[in-house]
Design an enzyme around this catalytic site. Structure first.
Site, PDB file in Angstrom:
ATOM      1  CG  ASP A  48      -1.918  -1.090   1.247  1.00 10.84           C
ATOM      2  OD1 ASP A  48      -2.284  -1.563   0.157  1.00 10.84           O
ATOM      3  OD2 ASP A  48      -2.351  -1.491   2.346  1.00 10.84           O
ATOM      4  CE1 TYR A 179      -4.965  -7.408   0.170  1.00 14.09           C
ATOM      5  CE2 TYR A 179      -5.854  -9.628   0.423  1.00 14.09           C
ATOM      6  CZ  TYR A 179      -5.420  -8.590  -0.382  1.00 14.09           C
ATOM      7  OH  TYR A 179      -5.425  -8.739  -1.748  1.00 14.09           O
ATOM      8  CG  LEU A 200       1.959  -2.416   6.777  1.00 13.40           C
ATOM      9  CD1 LEU A 200       1.881  -3.417   7.930  1.00 13.40           C
ATOM     10  CD2 LEU A 200       0.840  -2.685   5.774  1.00 13.40           C
TER      11      LEU A 200
END
Length: 314
Positions: A48, A179, A200
């Site tokens: 992401d 995920y 993250l």
């Protein structure tokens, strides 16, 4: 009629990029491709934009074997903000719900434990999985929710690092297709307060050495250094690459002699003593140590070619 030559260099290998925050995986892929002047490049599973960390980028013939890294384990460090749920399950989304934190330490420990081991996970609508040929996040951006099937995942290790106020930090070692945003969103629901990812970082992919990671800034510095020394940039950049067979390093290695390699490279199965009884294997030419490609043990116990390296002229 000869096929047109690709633009760029025939450079083959895997770069372990330390992806910066805020950039898409495709953006950094294109930057690496330009820096290396590579004729082909591909990544091995997107991060992401919010995420940082290890993003293996395959160049040249290594792109043929990137699929094997998609099946590998990953390790992440994540910080969640408790008490808020967002539509994307991370800080890039809009807050859709706020709730107080009323859970106990014992309830937190029990909730974390429920994610360890083999579980089922329903992917987020904000993911690149496809439904009827269209990516889920494309539906989500139109306000459309489509059915998603739960998929089996394995969390091999989930470490509690710290909790300070409404922040919770964890380290997660997980299987392919997991995920992290969904784990955090589901955890928030189990705790009754909601949660989303605010940090993250992918710490590791497969068995790749963390110390071999490089940043875009480091790559550009090498390009500038090469220019200052009046030498080809490739002279400084190419030693950073991992071998082109490294995406498949989890598979058994079979060495075949040069005489068998000729047949194997022409698409023919070959016999080799000591080969596994079944499954996929990496195939090397024993004399030269050259990686030939991926093979699979057929019904007759032979090593059958499945994906071959094609050597391009320099």
């Amino acid at each position: 009629m000869s096929r047109p030559r690709r633009r760029g260099r025939d450079v083959h290998g895997v770069l372990l990029l330390d992806k910066p925050q805020g950039a898409s995986s495709n953006d950094v892929l294109q930057k690496v491709k330009r820096i290396y002047n590579a004729n082909r490049a591909g990544h091995t599973g997107a991060l992401d934009p919010l995420a940082t960390g290890m993003l293996p980028i395959c160049l040249g013939e290594a792109t043929k074997f990137s699929q094997y890294l998609l099946d590998s384990d990953k390790r992440y460090r994540v910080i969640a903000k408790l008490g808020q749920r967002t539509d994307t399950s991370d800080a890039d989304g809009q807050v859709v719900e706020e709730r107080p934190l009323t859970f106990s330490d014992e309830q937190l420990a029990a909730a974390l434990d429920s994610f360890r081991g083999e579980t089922q996970q329903v992917p987020s609508m904000y993911s690149a999985l496809k439904y009827q040929g269209k990516k889920l996040y494309e539906y989500a951006r139109q306000g459309i929710e489509v059915p998603r099937e739960a998929r089996p995942i394995t969390v091999y290790e989930l470490l509690f690092i710290r909790r300070e106020g409404d922040e919770l930090e964890l380290e997660i070692h997980c299987s392919k297709g997991t995920y992290i945003r969904t784990i955090i969103d589901d955890l928030g629901e189990k705790l009754g307060c909601g949660a989303h990812v605010i940090f993250l970082r992918r710490l590791a992919v497969s068995k790749y050495p963390v110390e071999r990671m490089v940043t875009l800034e480091q790559l550009q510095a090498l390009v500038d250094e090469a220019a200052a020394q009046d030498i080809p940039a490739a002279q400084l950049l190419d030693p950073l690459l991992m071998p082109m067979d490294s995406p498949a390093s989890d598979y058994p290695l079979v060495n075949i002699p040069e005489t068998s390699a000729v047949y194997f490279k022409n698409g023919n199965p070959v016999r080799q003593s000591g080969a596994p009884l079944n499954g996929l294997v990496r195939v090397m030419e024993s004399e030269s140590g050259k990686f030939l490609g991926m093979g699979e043990i057929d019904d007759e116990g032979r090593v059958a070619p499945r994906r071959l390296v094609v050597e391009y002229p320099a």
